[in-house]
Design a protein around this motif. Structure first.
Motif, short mmCIF file in Angstrom:
data_model
loop_
_atom_site.label_atom_id
_atom_site.label_comp_id
_atom_site.label_asym_id
_atom_site.label_seq_id
_atom_site.Cartn_x
_atom_site.Cartn_y
_atom_site.Cartn_z
N ARG A 290 -7.79 0.86 3.40
CA ARG A 290 -6.77 1.29 4.35
C ARG A 290 -5.38 1.37 3.74
NH1 ARG A 290 -8.54 -2.44 9.60
NH2 ARG A 290 -10.67 -1.60 9.81
N SER A 291 -4.96 0.30 3.05
CA SER A 291 -3.60 0.28 2.50
C SER A 291 -3.48 1.09 1.23
CB SER A 291 -3.17 -1.18 2.24
OG SER A 291 -3.16 -1.92 3.43
N LEU A 292 -4.45 0.92 0.31
CA LEU A 292 -4.37 1.61 -0.98
C LEU A 292 -4.89 3.04 -0.88
CD1 LEU A 292 -3.53 1.23 -3.90
CD2 LEU A 292 -5.80 0.35 -4.40
N GLY A 293 -6.06 3.20 -0.29
CA GLY A 293 -6.63 4.54 -0.13
C GLY A 293 -7.25 5.07 -1.41
N GLY B 61 0.81 -1.20 0.00
CA GLY B 61 0.00 0.00 0.00
C GLY B 61 0.85 1.26 0.00
N MET B 62 1.95 1.26 0.75
CA MET B 62 2.86 2.41 0.75
C MET B 62 3.47 2.61 -0.62
SD MET B 62 4.75 1.81 4.45
CE MET B 62 5.75 3.30 4.32
N LEU B 63 3.84 1.52 -1.29
CA LEU B 63 4.42 1.62 -2.63
C LEU B 63 3.40 2.19 -3.62
CD1 LEU B 63 6.29 -1.81 -2.79
CD2 LEU B 63 7.34 0.45 -2.59
N ALA B 64 2.15 1.73 -3.51
CA ALA B 64 1.12 2.20 -4.44
C ALA B 64 0.84 3.68 -4.27
CB ALA B 64 -0.16 1.38 -4.24
N THR C 242 7.57 -1.98 -13.63
CA THR C 242 8.35 -2.18 -12.42
C THR C 242 7.52 -3.06 -11.49
OG1 THR C 242 9.29 0.03 -12.68
CG2 THR C 242 9.55 -1.04 -10.54
N ALA C 243 8.06 -4.22 -11.14
CA ALA C 243 7.25 -5.22 -10.45
C ALA C 243 7.80 -5.53 -9.06
CB ALA C 243 7.18 -6.50 -11.27
N PHE C 244 6.87 -5.65 -8.10
CA PHE C 244 7.19 -6.14 -6.76
C PHE C 244 6.33 -7.38 -6.51
CE2 PHE C 244 8.59 -1.81 -6.50
CZ PHE C 244 9.65 -1.81 -5.60
N TYR C 245 6.99 -8.49 -6.17
CA TYR C 245 6.31 -9.75 -5.91
C TYR C 245 6.52 -10.12 -4.44
CZ TYR C 245 6.62 -10.13 -11.01
OH TYR C 245 6.56 -9.88 -12.36
N THR C 246 5.43 -10.29 -3.70
CA THR C 246 5.57 -10.71 -2.31
C THR C 246 5.71 -12.22 -2.23
OG1 THR C 246 3.21 -10.98 -1.83
CG2 THR C 246 4.14 -8.77 -1.59
N VAL C 247 6.54 -12.66 -1.30
CA VAL C 247 6.80 -14.09 -1.11
C VAL C 247 6.56 -14.41 0.36
CG1 VAL C 247 8.47 -15.95 -1.36
CG2 VAL C 247 8.54 -14.00 -2.93
N LEU C 248 5.61 -15.28 0.62
CA LEU C 248 5.28 -15.70 1.98
C LEU C 248 6.18 -16.88 2.33
CD1 LEU C 248 3.39 -15.46 4.46
CD2 LEU C 248 1.85 -17.06 3.30
N LEU D 209 3.53 0.26 -12.41
CA LEU D 209 3.94 -0.44 -11.20
C LEU D 209 3.04 -1.65 -11.03
CD1 LEU D 209 5.68 -0.54 -8.57
CD2 LEU D 209 3.82 0.72 -7.46
N LEU D 210 3.62 -2.85 -11.03
CA LEU D 210 2.88 -4.10 -10.88
C LEU D 210 3.18 -4.69 -9.51
CD1 LEU D 210 1.17 -6.49 -12.00
CD2 LEU D 210 3.30 -7.41 -12.95
N LEU D 211 2.14 -4.94 -8.74
CA LEU D 211 2.27 -5.52 -7.40
C LEU D 211 1.50 -6.83 -7.36
CD1 LEU D 211 1.52 -2.25 -5.35
CD2 LEU D 211 3.76 -3.09 -6.09
N ILE D 212 2.19 -7.93 -7.09
CA ILE D 212 1.56 -9.25 -7.00
C ILE D 212 1.71 -9.78 -5.58
CG2 ILE D 212 1.54 -11.62 -7.84
CD1 ILE D 212 0.64 -9.72 -9.95
N ASP D 213 0.57 -10.07 -4.94
CA ASP D 213 0.56 -10.56 -3.56
C ASP D 213 -0.35 -11.79 -3.48
OD1 ASP D 213 0.80 -10.75 -0.81
OD2 ASP D 213 -0.66 -9.17 -0.39
#
Length: 442
Positions: free
Chosen positions: A211-214, A182-185, A310-316, A257-261
């Motif tokens: 909350r995170s994206l707004g 959310g901060m990145l977005a 520009t991509a951010f991929y979250t890894v659990l 900006l690509l965000l994959i979670d």
């Protein structure tokens, strides 16, 4: 006839594209068996990846071809199946999964098939694209040579990200991955934002949006959602759909900006499909198709001659183990990794980024020598303090023993204050580097 009574006119090029893609031959088969969540169909042939429709008494359901069992095709449901019984009709819908894209999608929430989830119809004039695109050729990728602001001080200062770079955010459960996204977005300088929520809990989707994206982040974002209760094939498709939407913006000359979670839940869904198709389990139960799919997904992001993703991929990471198979594979595929530390989160240090364990492979090519030197010097302060942390915490270290350690102790409070940031704060990149230089060289 008044203008407001006239039906909307379809763009001729869009109409021509739909006509060219229309199927002139209908292919049908019949349900032969139901094995687990997979449906075996006889009497028809279709390539892997094709989309079929299963007709039942209460509802029609889409499914994707994932393999073959002798002369039968094996389908994995893209939607929850209705009342399936032997002999029911199966129709080939398309040779691949397609969605409609366009700039009008910004501000919308879609499912894995591009259908709206926010209760509003899709706008007119969208064009159809395949969700599974071929990655750009390696020689068609210009070098990544310009930084992009993320709005997060720790990332911009120590892990500078370039336009078209791909980074992973690695953390255990509940450490703050979604909050960081959310901060990145909100803080990015990208033209468009595409977010893929793969396997998220249903409760968290609305919370992330509000909350995170707004409201500000949502205005220029397209959100693709496949919750944890969705079939495995739908969760896998959601990541490809989000990437395809990002590609459509990039091809129009925009920086995306690509965000994959999260990629871990994508890998888990692909594991279900692979095992159902008869693949042998290998590393920790993951079949080979999981590790074949990951590079095909992340290689679709990056910079081209027209634009960038520009991509951010979250890894659990399972059990907070950064060397588990999916995390280990992604570290080798991406252009850097950001490690979130549970101990920092427990100390209310937000965002809980462990700078010493994180790296951006392209940072030396994106910042000036002065900024790079300031970041390196600050890392030395953090490293020197970390090496003597136990002695310092119990009071066994005496001031004056080592000048470098003395300097590190002196800088700890300033560094900690610099790296902490409120979730709704957006840090300008120029100011970040100015503050870092002052901290490192004072």
């Amino acid at each position: 006839m008044p203008d407001f009574l006239q039906p909307p006119r379809l763009d001729p090029s869009v109409a021509a594209e739909r006509i060219n893609q229309a199927s002139l031959l209908q292919v049908y088969g019949q349900v032969a068996a139901l094995v687990g969540d997979c449906v075996e169909v006889q009497g028809m042939s279709a390539p892997v990846g094709s989309v079929c429709e299963i007709t039942s008494a209460d509802q029609n359901s889409l499914a994707r071809v994932i393999g073959f069992n002798r002369d039968r095709i094996v389908l994995s449901p893209l939607q929850h199946l209705g009342s399936v019984s032997a002999g029911q009709t199966v129709r080939l819908v398309d040779s691949s999964c397609k969605i409609r894209v366009g700039p009008e999608l910004c501000g919308r929430v879609l499912d894995a098939f591009g259908n709206p989830l926010d209760g509003r119809p899709l706008p007119q004039g969208l064009r159809s694209v395949d969700t599974h695109q071929t990655p750009p050729h390696s020689l068609a990728r210009p070098p990544i040579d310009s930084a992009i602001q993320t709005g997060v001080r720790t990332i911009d200062a120590f892990l500078t990200c370039g336009r078209g770079q791909r980074l992973g955010i690695f953390a255990g459960s509940g450490v703050g991955k979604s909050t960081l996204l959310g901060m990145l977005a909100r803080g990015t300088k990208a033209d468009r934002i595409v977010i893929g929520l793969v396997g998220e809990r249903g409760r968290e989707v609305q919370e992330f949006l509000e909350r995170s994206l707004g409201a500000e982040g949502r205005e220029r974002s397209v959100v693709v959602v496949a919750t944890s209760d969705a079939p495995a094939a739908q969760r896998v498709t959601a990541a490809s759909t989000a990437t395809a939407i990002a590609e459509s913006f990039r091809d129009q000359g925009e920086d995306v900006l690509l965000l994959i979670d999260s990629v871990t839940r994508l890998a888990t869904a692909q594991r279900e499909l692979g095992l159902a198709a008869g693949e042998p389990p290998t590393t920790r139960g993951y079949p080979p198709s999981v590790f074949n799919q990951l590079p095909r997904l992340v290689e679709r992001a990056g910079r081209t001659k027209s634009g960038s993703i520009t991509a951010f991929y979250t890894v659990l990471v399972e059990g907070d183990d950064p060397n588990e198979p999916v995390a280990d594979a992604l570290r080798g595929l991406l252009d850097g990794h950001i490690m979130l530390d549970r101990s920092l989160a427990a100390q209310s240090h937000w965002p809980p980024i462990n700078v010493l364990d994180s790296i951006s492979r392209l940072q030396p090519h994106l910042v000036t020598k002065e900024n790079l030197a300031s970041a390196a010097r600050s890392r030395e302060f953090l490293s020197d303090y970390q090496q003597h942390r136990d002695l310092i915490s119990i009071g066994a270290y005496r001031s004056g023993t080592d000048a470098r350690v003395d300097r590190a102790i002196e800088k700890q409070e300033s560094l900690r204050s610099f790296m902490q940031q409120d979730t709704d704060e957006i840090a300008a990149m120029d100011q970040t580097f100015c503050d870092l230089a002052q901290l490192a060289n004072s």
